[in-house]
Design an enzyme around this catalytic site. Sequence first.
Site, short mmCIF file in Angstrom:
data_model
loop_
_atom_site.label_atom_id
_atom_site.label_comp_id
_atom_site.label_asym_id
_atom_site.label_seq_id
_atom_site.Cartn_x
_atom_site.Cartn_y
_atom_site.Cartn_z
CG LEU A 50 -0.01 -4.90 0.58
CD1 LEU A 50 -1.14 -4.62 -0.40
CD2 LEU A 50 0.50 -6.32 0.38
CG PHE A 61 0.87 7.65 -0.65
CD1 PHE A 61 0.24 6.65 0.07
CD2 PHE A 61 1.75 7.28 -1.65
CE1 PHE A 61 0.47 5.32 -0.21
CE2 PHE A 61 1.99 5.95 -1.92
CZ PHE A 61 1.34 4.96 -1.20
CG ASP A 63 2.82 10.64 -10.28
OD1 ASP A 63 3.95 10.71 -10.80
OD2 ASP A 63 2.64 10.34 -9.09
#
Length: 811
Positions: free
Chosen positions: A506, A511, A625
């Site tokens: 996706l 990360f 964040d």
Amino acid sequence: MEMCANAFLFSILFLSLSLNSAANVDILRPNQNITDGSTIVSAGGHFELGFISPGSSTNRYVGIWYKKIPAKTIVWIANKETPLNTTSGILKHNINGNLIILNGLGHVVWSSNSSTSVNNPVLQLLDSGNFVIRDENDSDTENYAWQSFDNPGNTFLPGSKLGWNLETGLERYLSSWKSEDDPSPGEYTYHVDRDGYPQLIMRKGSAIDFRAGTWNGVRFSGSPNLKPNRIYHSDFVSSNKELYYHYEVVDASIPTRKIINSLGKSQTWMWIEQSQTWQLYLTAQKDECDHYALCRAYGSCNINSSPACECLDGFEPKSQKEWDVADWSSGCVRKVQLSCTDGDGFVKHPGLKSPDARQSWFDRNMTLDECKSMCLRNCSCTAYANTDIRGSGSGCLLWFNELIDIKEHKQNGQDLYIRISASELAKGRSKVRFIIIPIILTVTMMLGVCLWAIRMRWKKHAGGNRRLFFKTDGGNRNGDVDSELPLFDLTTLANATNGFSTNSKLGEGGFGSVYKGMLHEGKEIAVKRLSKDSTQGLKEFKNEVSCIAQLQHRNLVKLLGCSMQKGERMLVYEYMPNKSLDSFIFDKEQSKVLDWPKRYNIIYGIARGLLYLHQDSRLRIIHRDLKASNVLLDHGMNPKISDFGTARICGETETGANTTKVVGTYGYMSPEYAIDGKFSIKSDVYSFGVLLLEIVSGESNANFTHPDHNFNLLGHAWRTYTNYETLDIVDEVIAKSIHEHQLEVFRAINIGLLCVQQYPADRPTMASVVLMLTSKVPLPQPKQPGFFTERKLHERDSATNYLTVTTMAPR
């Protein structure tokens, strides 16, 4: 002719005397009137009374407002159902001493209708905000002929009473306004219900909408967040003469008020002098479990469970089929009916909001043991509890009907003893014995083996149907946070994602990658697979698990489980078909899907999610964040905040902390966080403000460019605001279709600029932001935003950045 001239001059002199004296004193005598434009002020200068128009209304009302607060905040209105449409109104005494309002034709449009006569009546505005009719020679509060405190509107002031005068039958209750512009009675009323044991009840029309619960000597049982504090203290008075709830402020210099807003929310507000704003201190209704009788008979609601409703011990769903699809309308029934003669007993349920106490029975002088005995002697008695939880507890409260509107509280709940049959009670005892005895033997004989087995189990990270337990501080200095989460087997996730194939991917970031998957039962999932060299390490992985596993809110993404096998670290989320918000607002084609109502719904949903994190969840969480790529969209384009790897958990009374490792994303970080490492809930507010302006404009703050200057998006928004060209920043794909929403768009931009102000103290809380988004409360003028400097344009990495802050110290 001379006599006429003298009479005319005398009239002018008298009228002038009347207006001037009325404007400078707190008392109005029978020969004095108040006309539109003149006022009286309480002796200490706290409150002012005169003609006023609420909100954007042009109608005129006689009202009371705070004198020293710049934005006129109305606390009482006399003629709320009979407004004047001109400025020719007059407030005066009549010959009977009543307070009356006359229109321009001299007709009475409102009267105090006092039935008590006094010899020398005067009207006085007190520093409490109470407007009274009394005898000029008698200041005894018991002898007021009439007082505004007996006729409240939507505001409950310190020193006033909410409840009943049992001798006269007078009920003092709150009534919401229809809107910010219309103070006539709305749908909601807030009462002290005296049918059974007294309790606070919010009604929508004639139906109960919310119940604050019974008073337990400290607080209402449905308001566990109402704790002893340094702001105000509350009490509930019950005597032969009166039955009422009241509160007094500890520091009279801090204006405090409780209101019922037009949406039926009970809120407590405090005026913050430094920021010149009203701060939302407390909301009685916290979550879905506060909807009256959500789980129906013998059902208990826990917002931190999924599903939220479950049956009490000894009970089962009346219709299991309905409960399986989250339809709790049929409630629960007893597994075994009471026999009354065969030794029924009680199960203690700690930490609850006590059930609806209408038609209950109580005695404030009985002990808990006496209460239990009385309940056992009456076959219709279904439960009992103390009326006062202070000390060792005292008083007796008995229920005789079905138990409804029960909610579980983590803290400050009440003990409830619920009656069940002897056979069910025996099952519980035998189950306890069956469990306890083997555990004792096992712990005694095999402690070493168990410790070794646990160590090996953790070491192998084996998955399957087991659950993962983390104990991590997550930034919480008040103690550990326990998290429990299902562990997925690596093979299961590999099969679900076609071996983590490219076709299933996706997206990808610093990360690692996110894959779409489907479990064997047909459930769609999103698997976040952290790369080996990810900046989000084991600590951040554990932190995300410990944070989000305990959160339940419609605007937060749901974490379904995780996997820690063979060096892999993976998080399993609910699948969001529309991916992330940035893929829409920063794409000129995709952004056409988002008209203004959809964008406003996204803004509001994000605000609700942040409010839950900051105030309403079990843990106070600062996200740190928040950005467009961390907001996911479901089938209906509803937003869900995601990615809690850098979030911090604070204690209930904490709102921030310092750090030497700044984590976040350029363009969204607040100045005090990016520069000094100081983060707080106001850091999230800043990020929300940036995100709001991005949603409105369709532009990225960090990557924004303009031919006329080198400001970022915040600087550009500030320039357009100060130049009265605010709507110029609206995304061009919706600019032509927002005519009917222009005021709403303008408010949204104003709110965004309030959120990104330079100093944290100037920024509103998310509670205030949600209120601003859902009402027409006047908005303060924003100050200059943070990072308001022109910069040299250059490419910046939009991924999460980790900065080390070096502390300077003398040699």
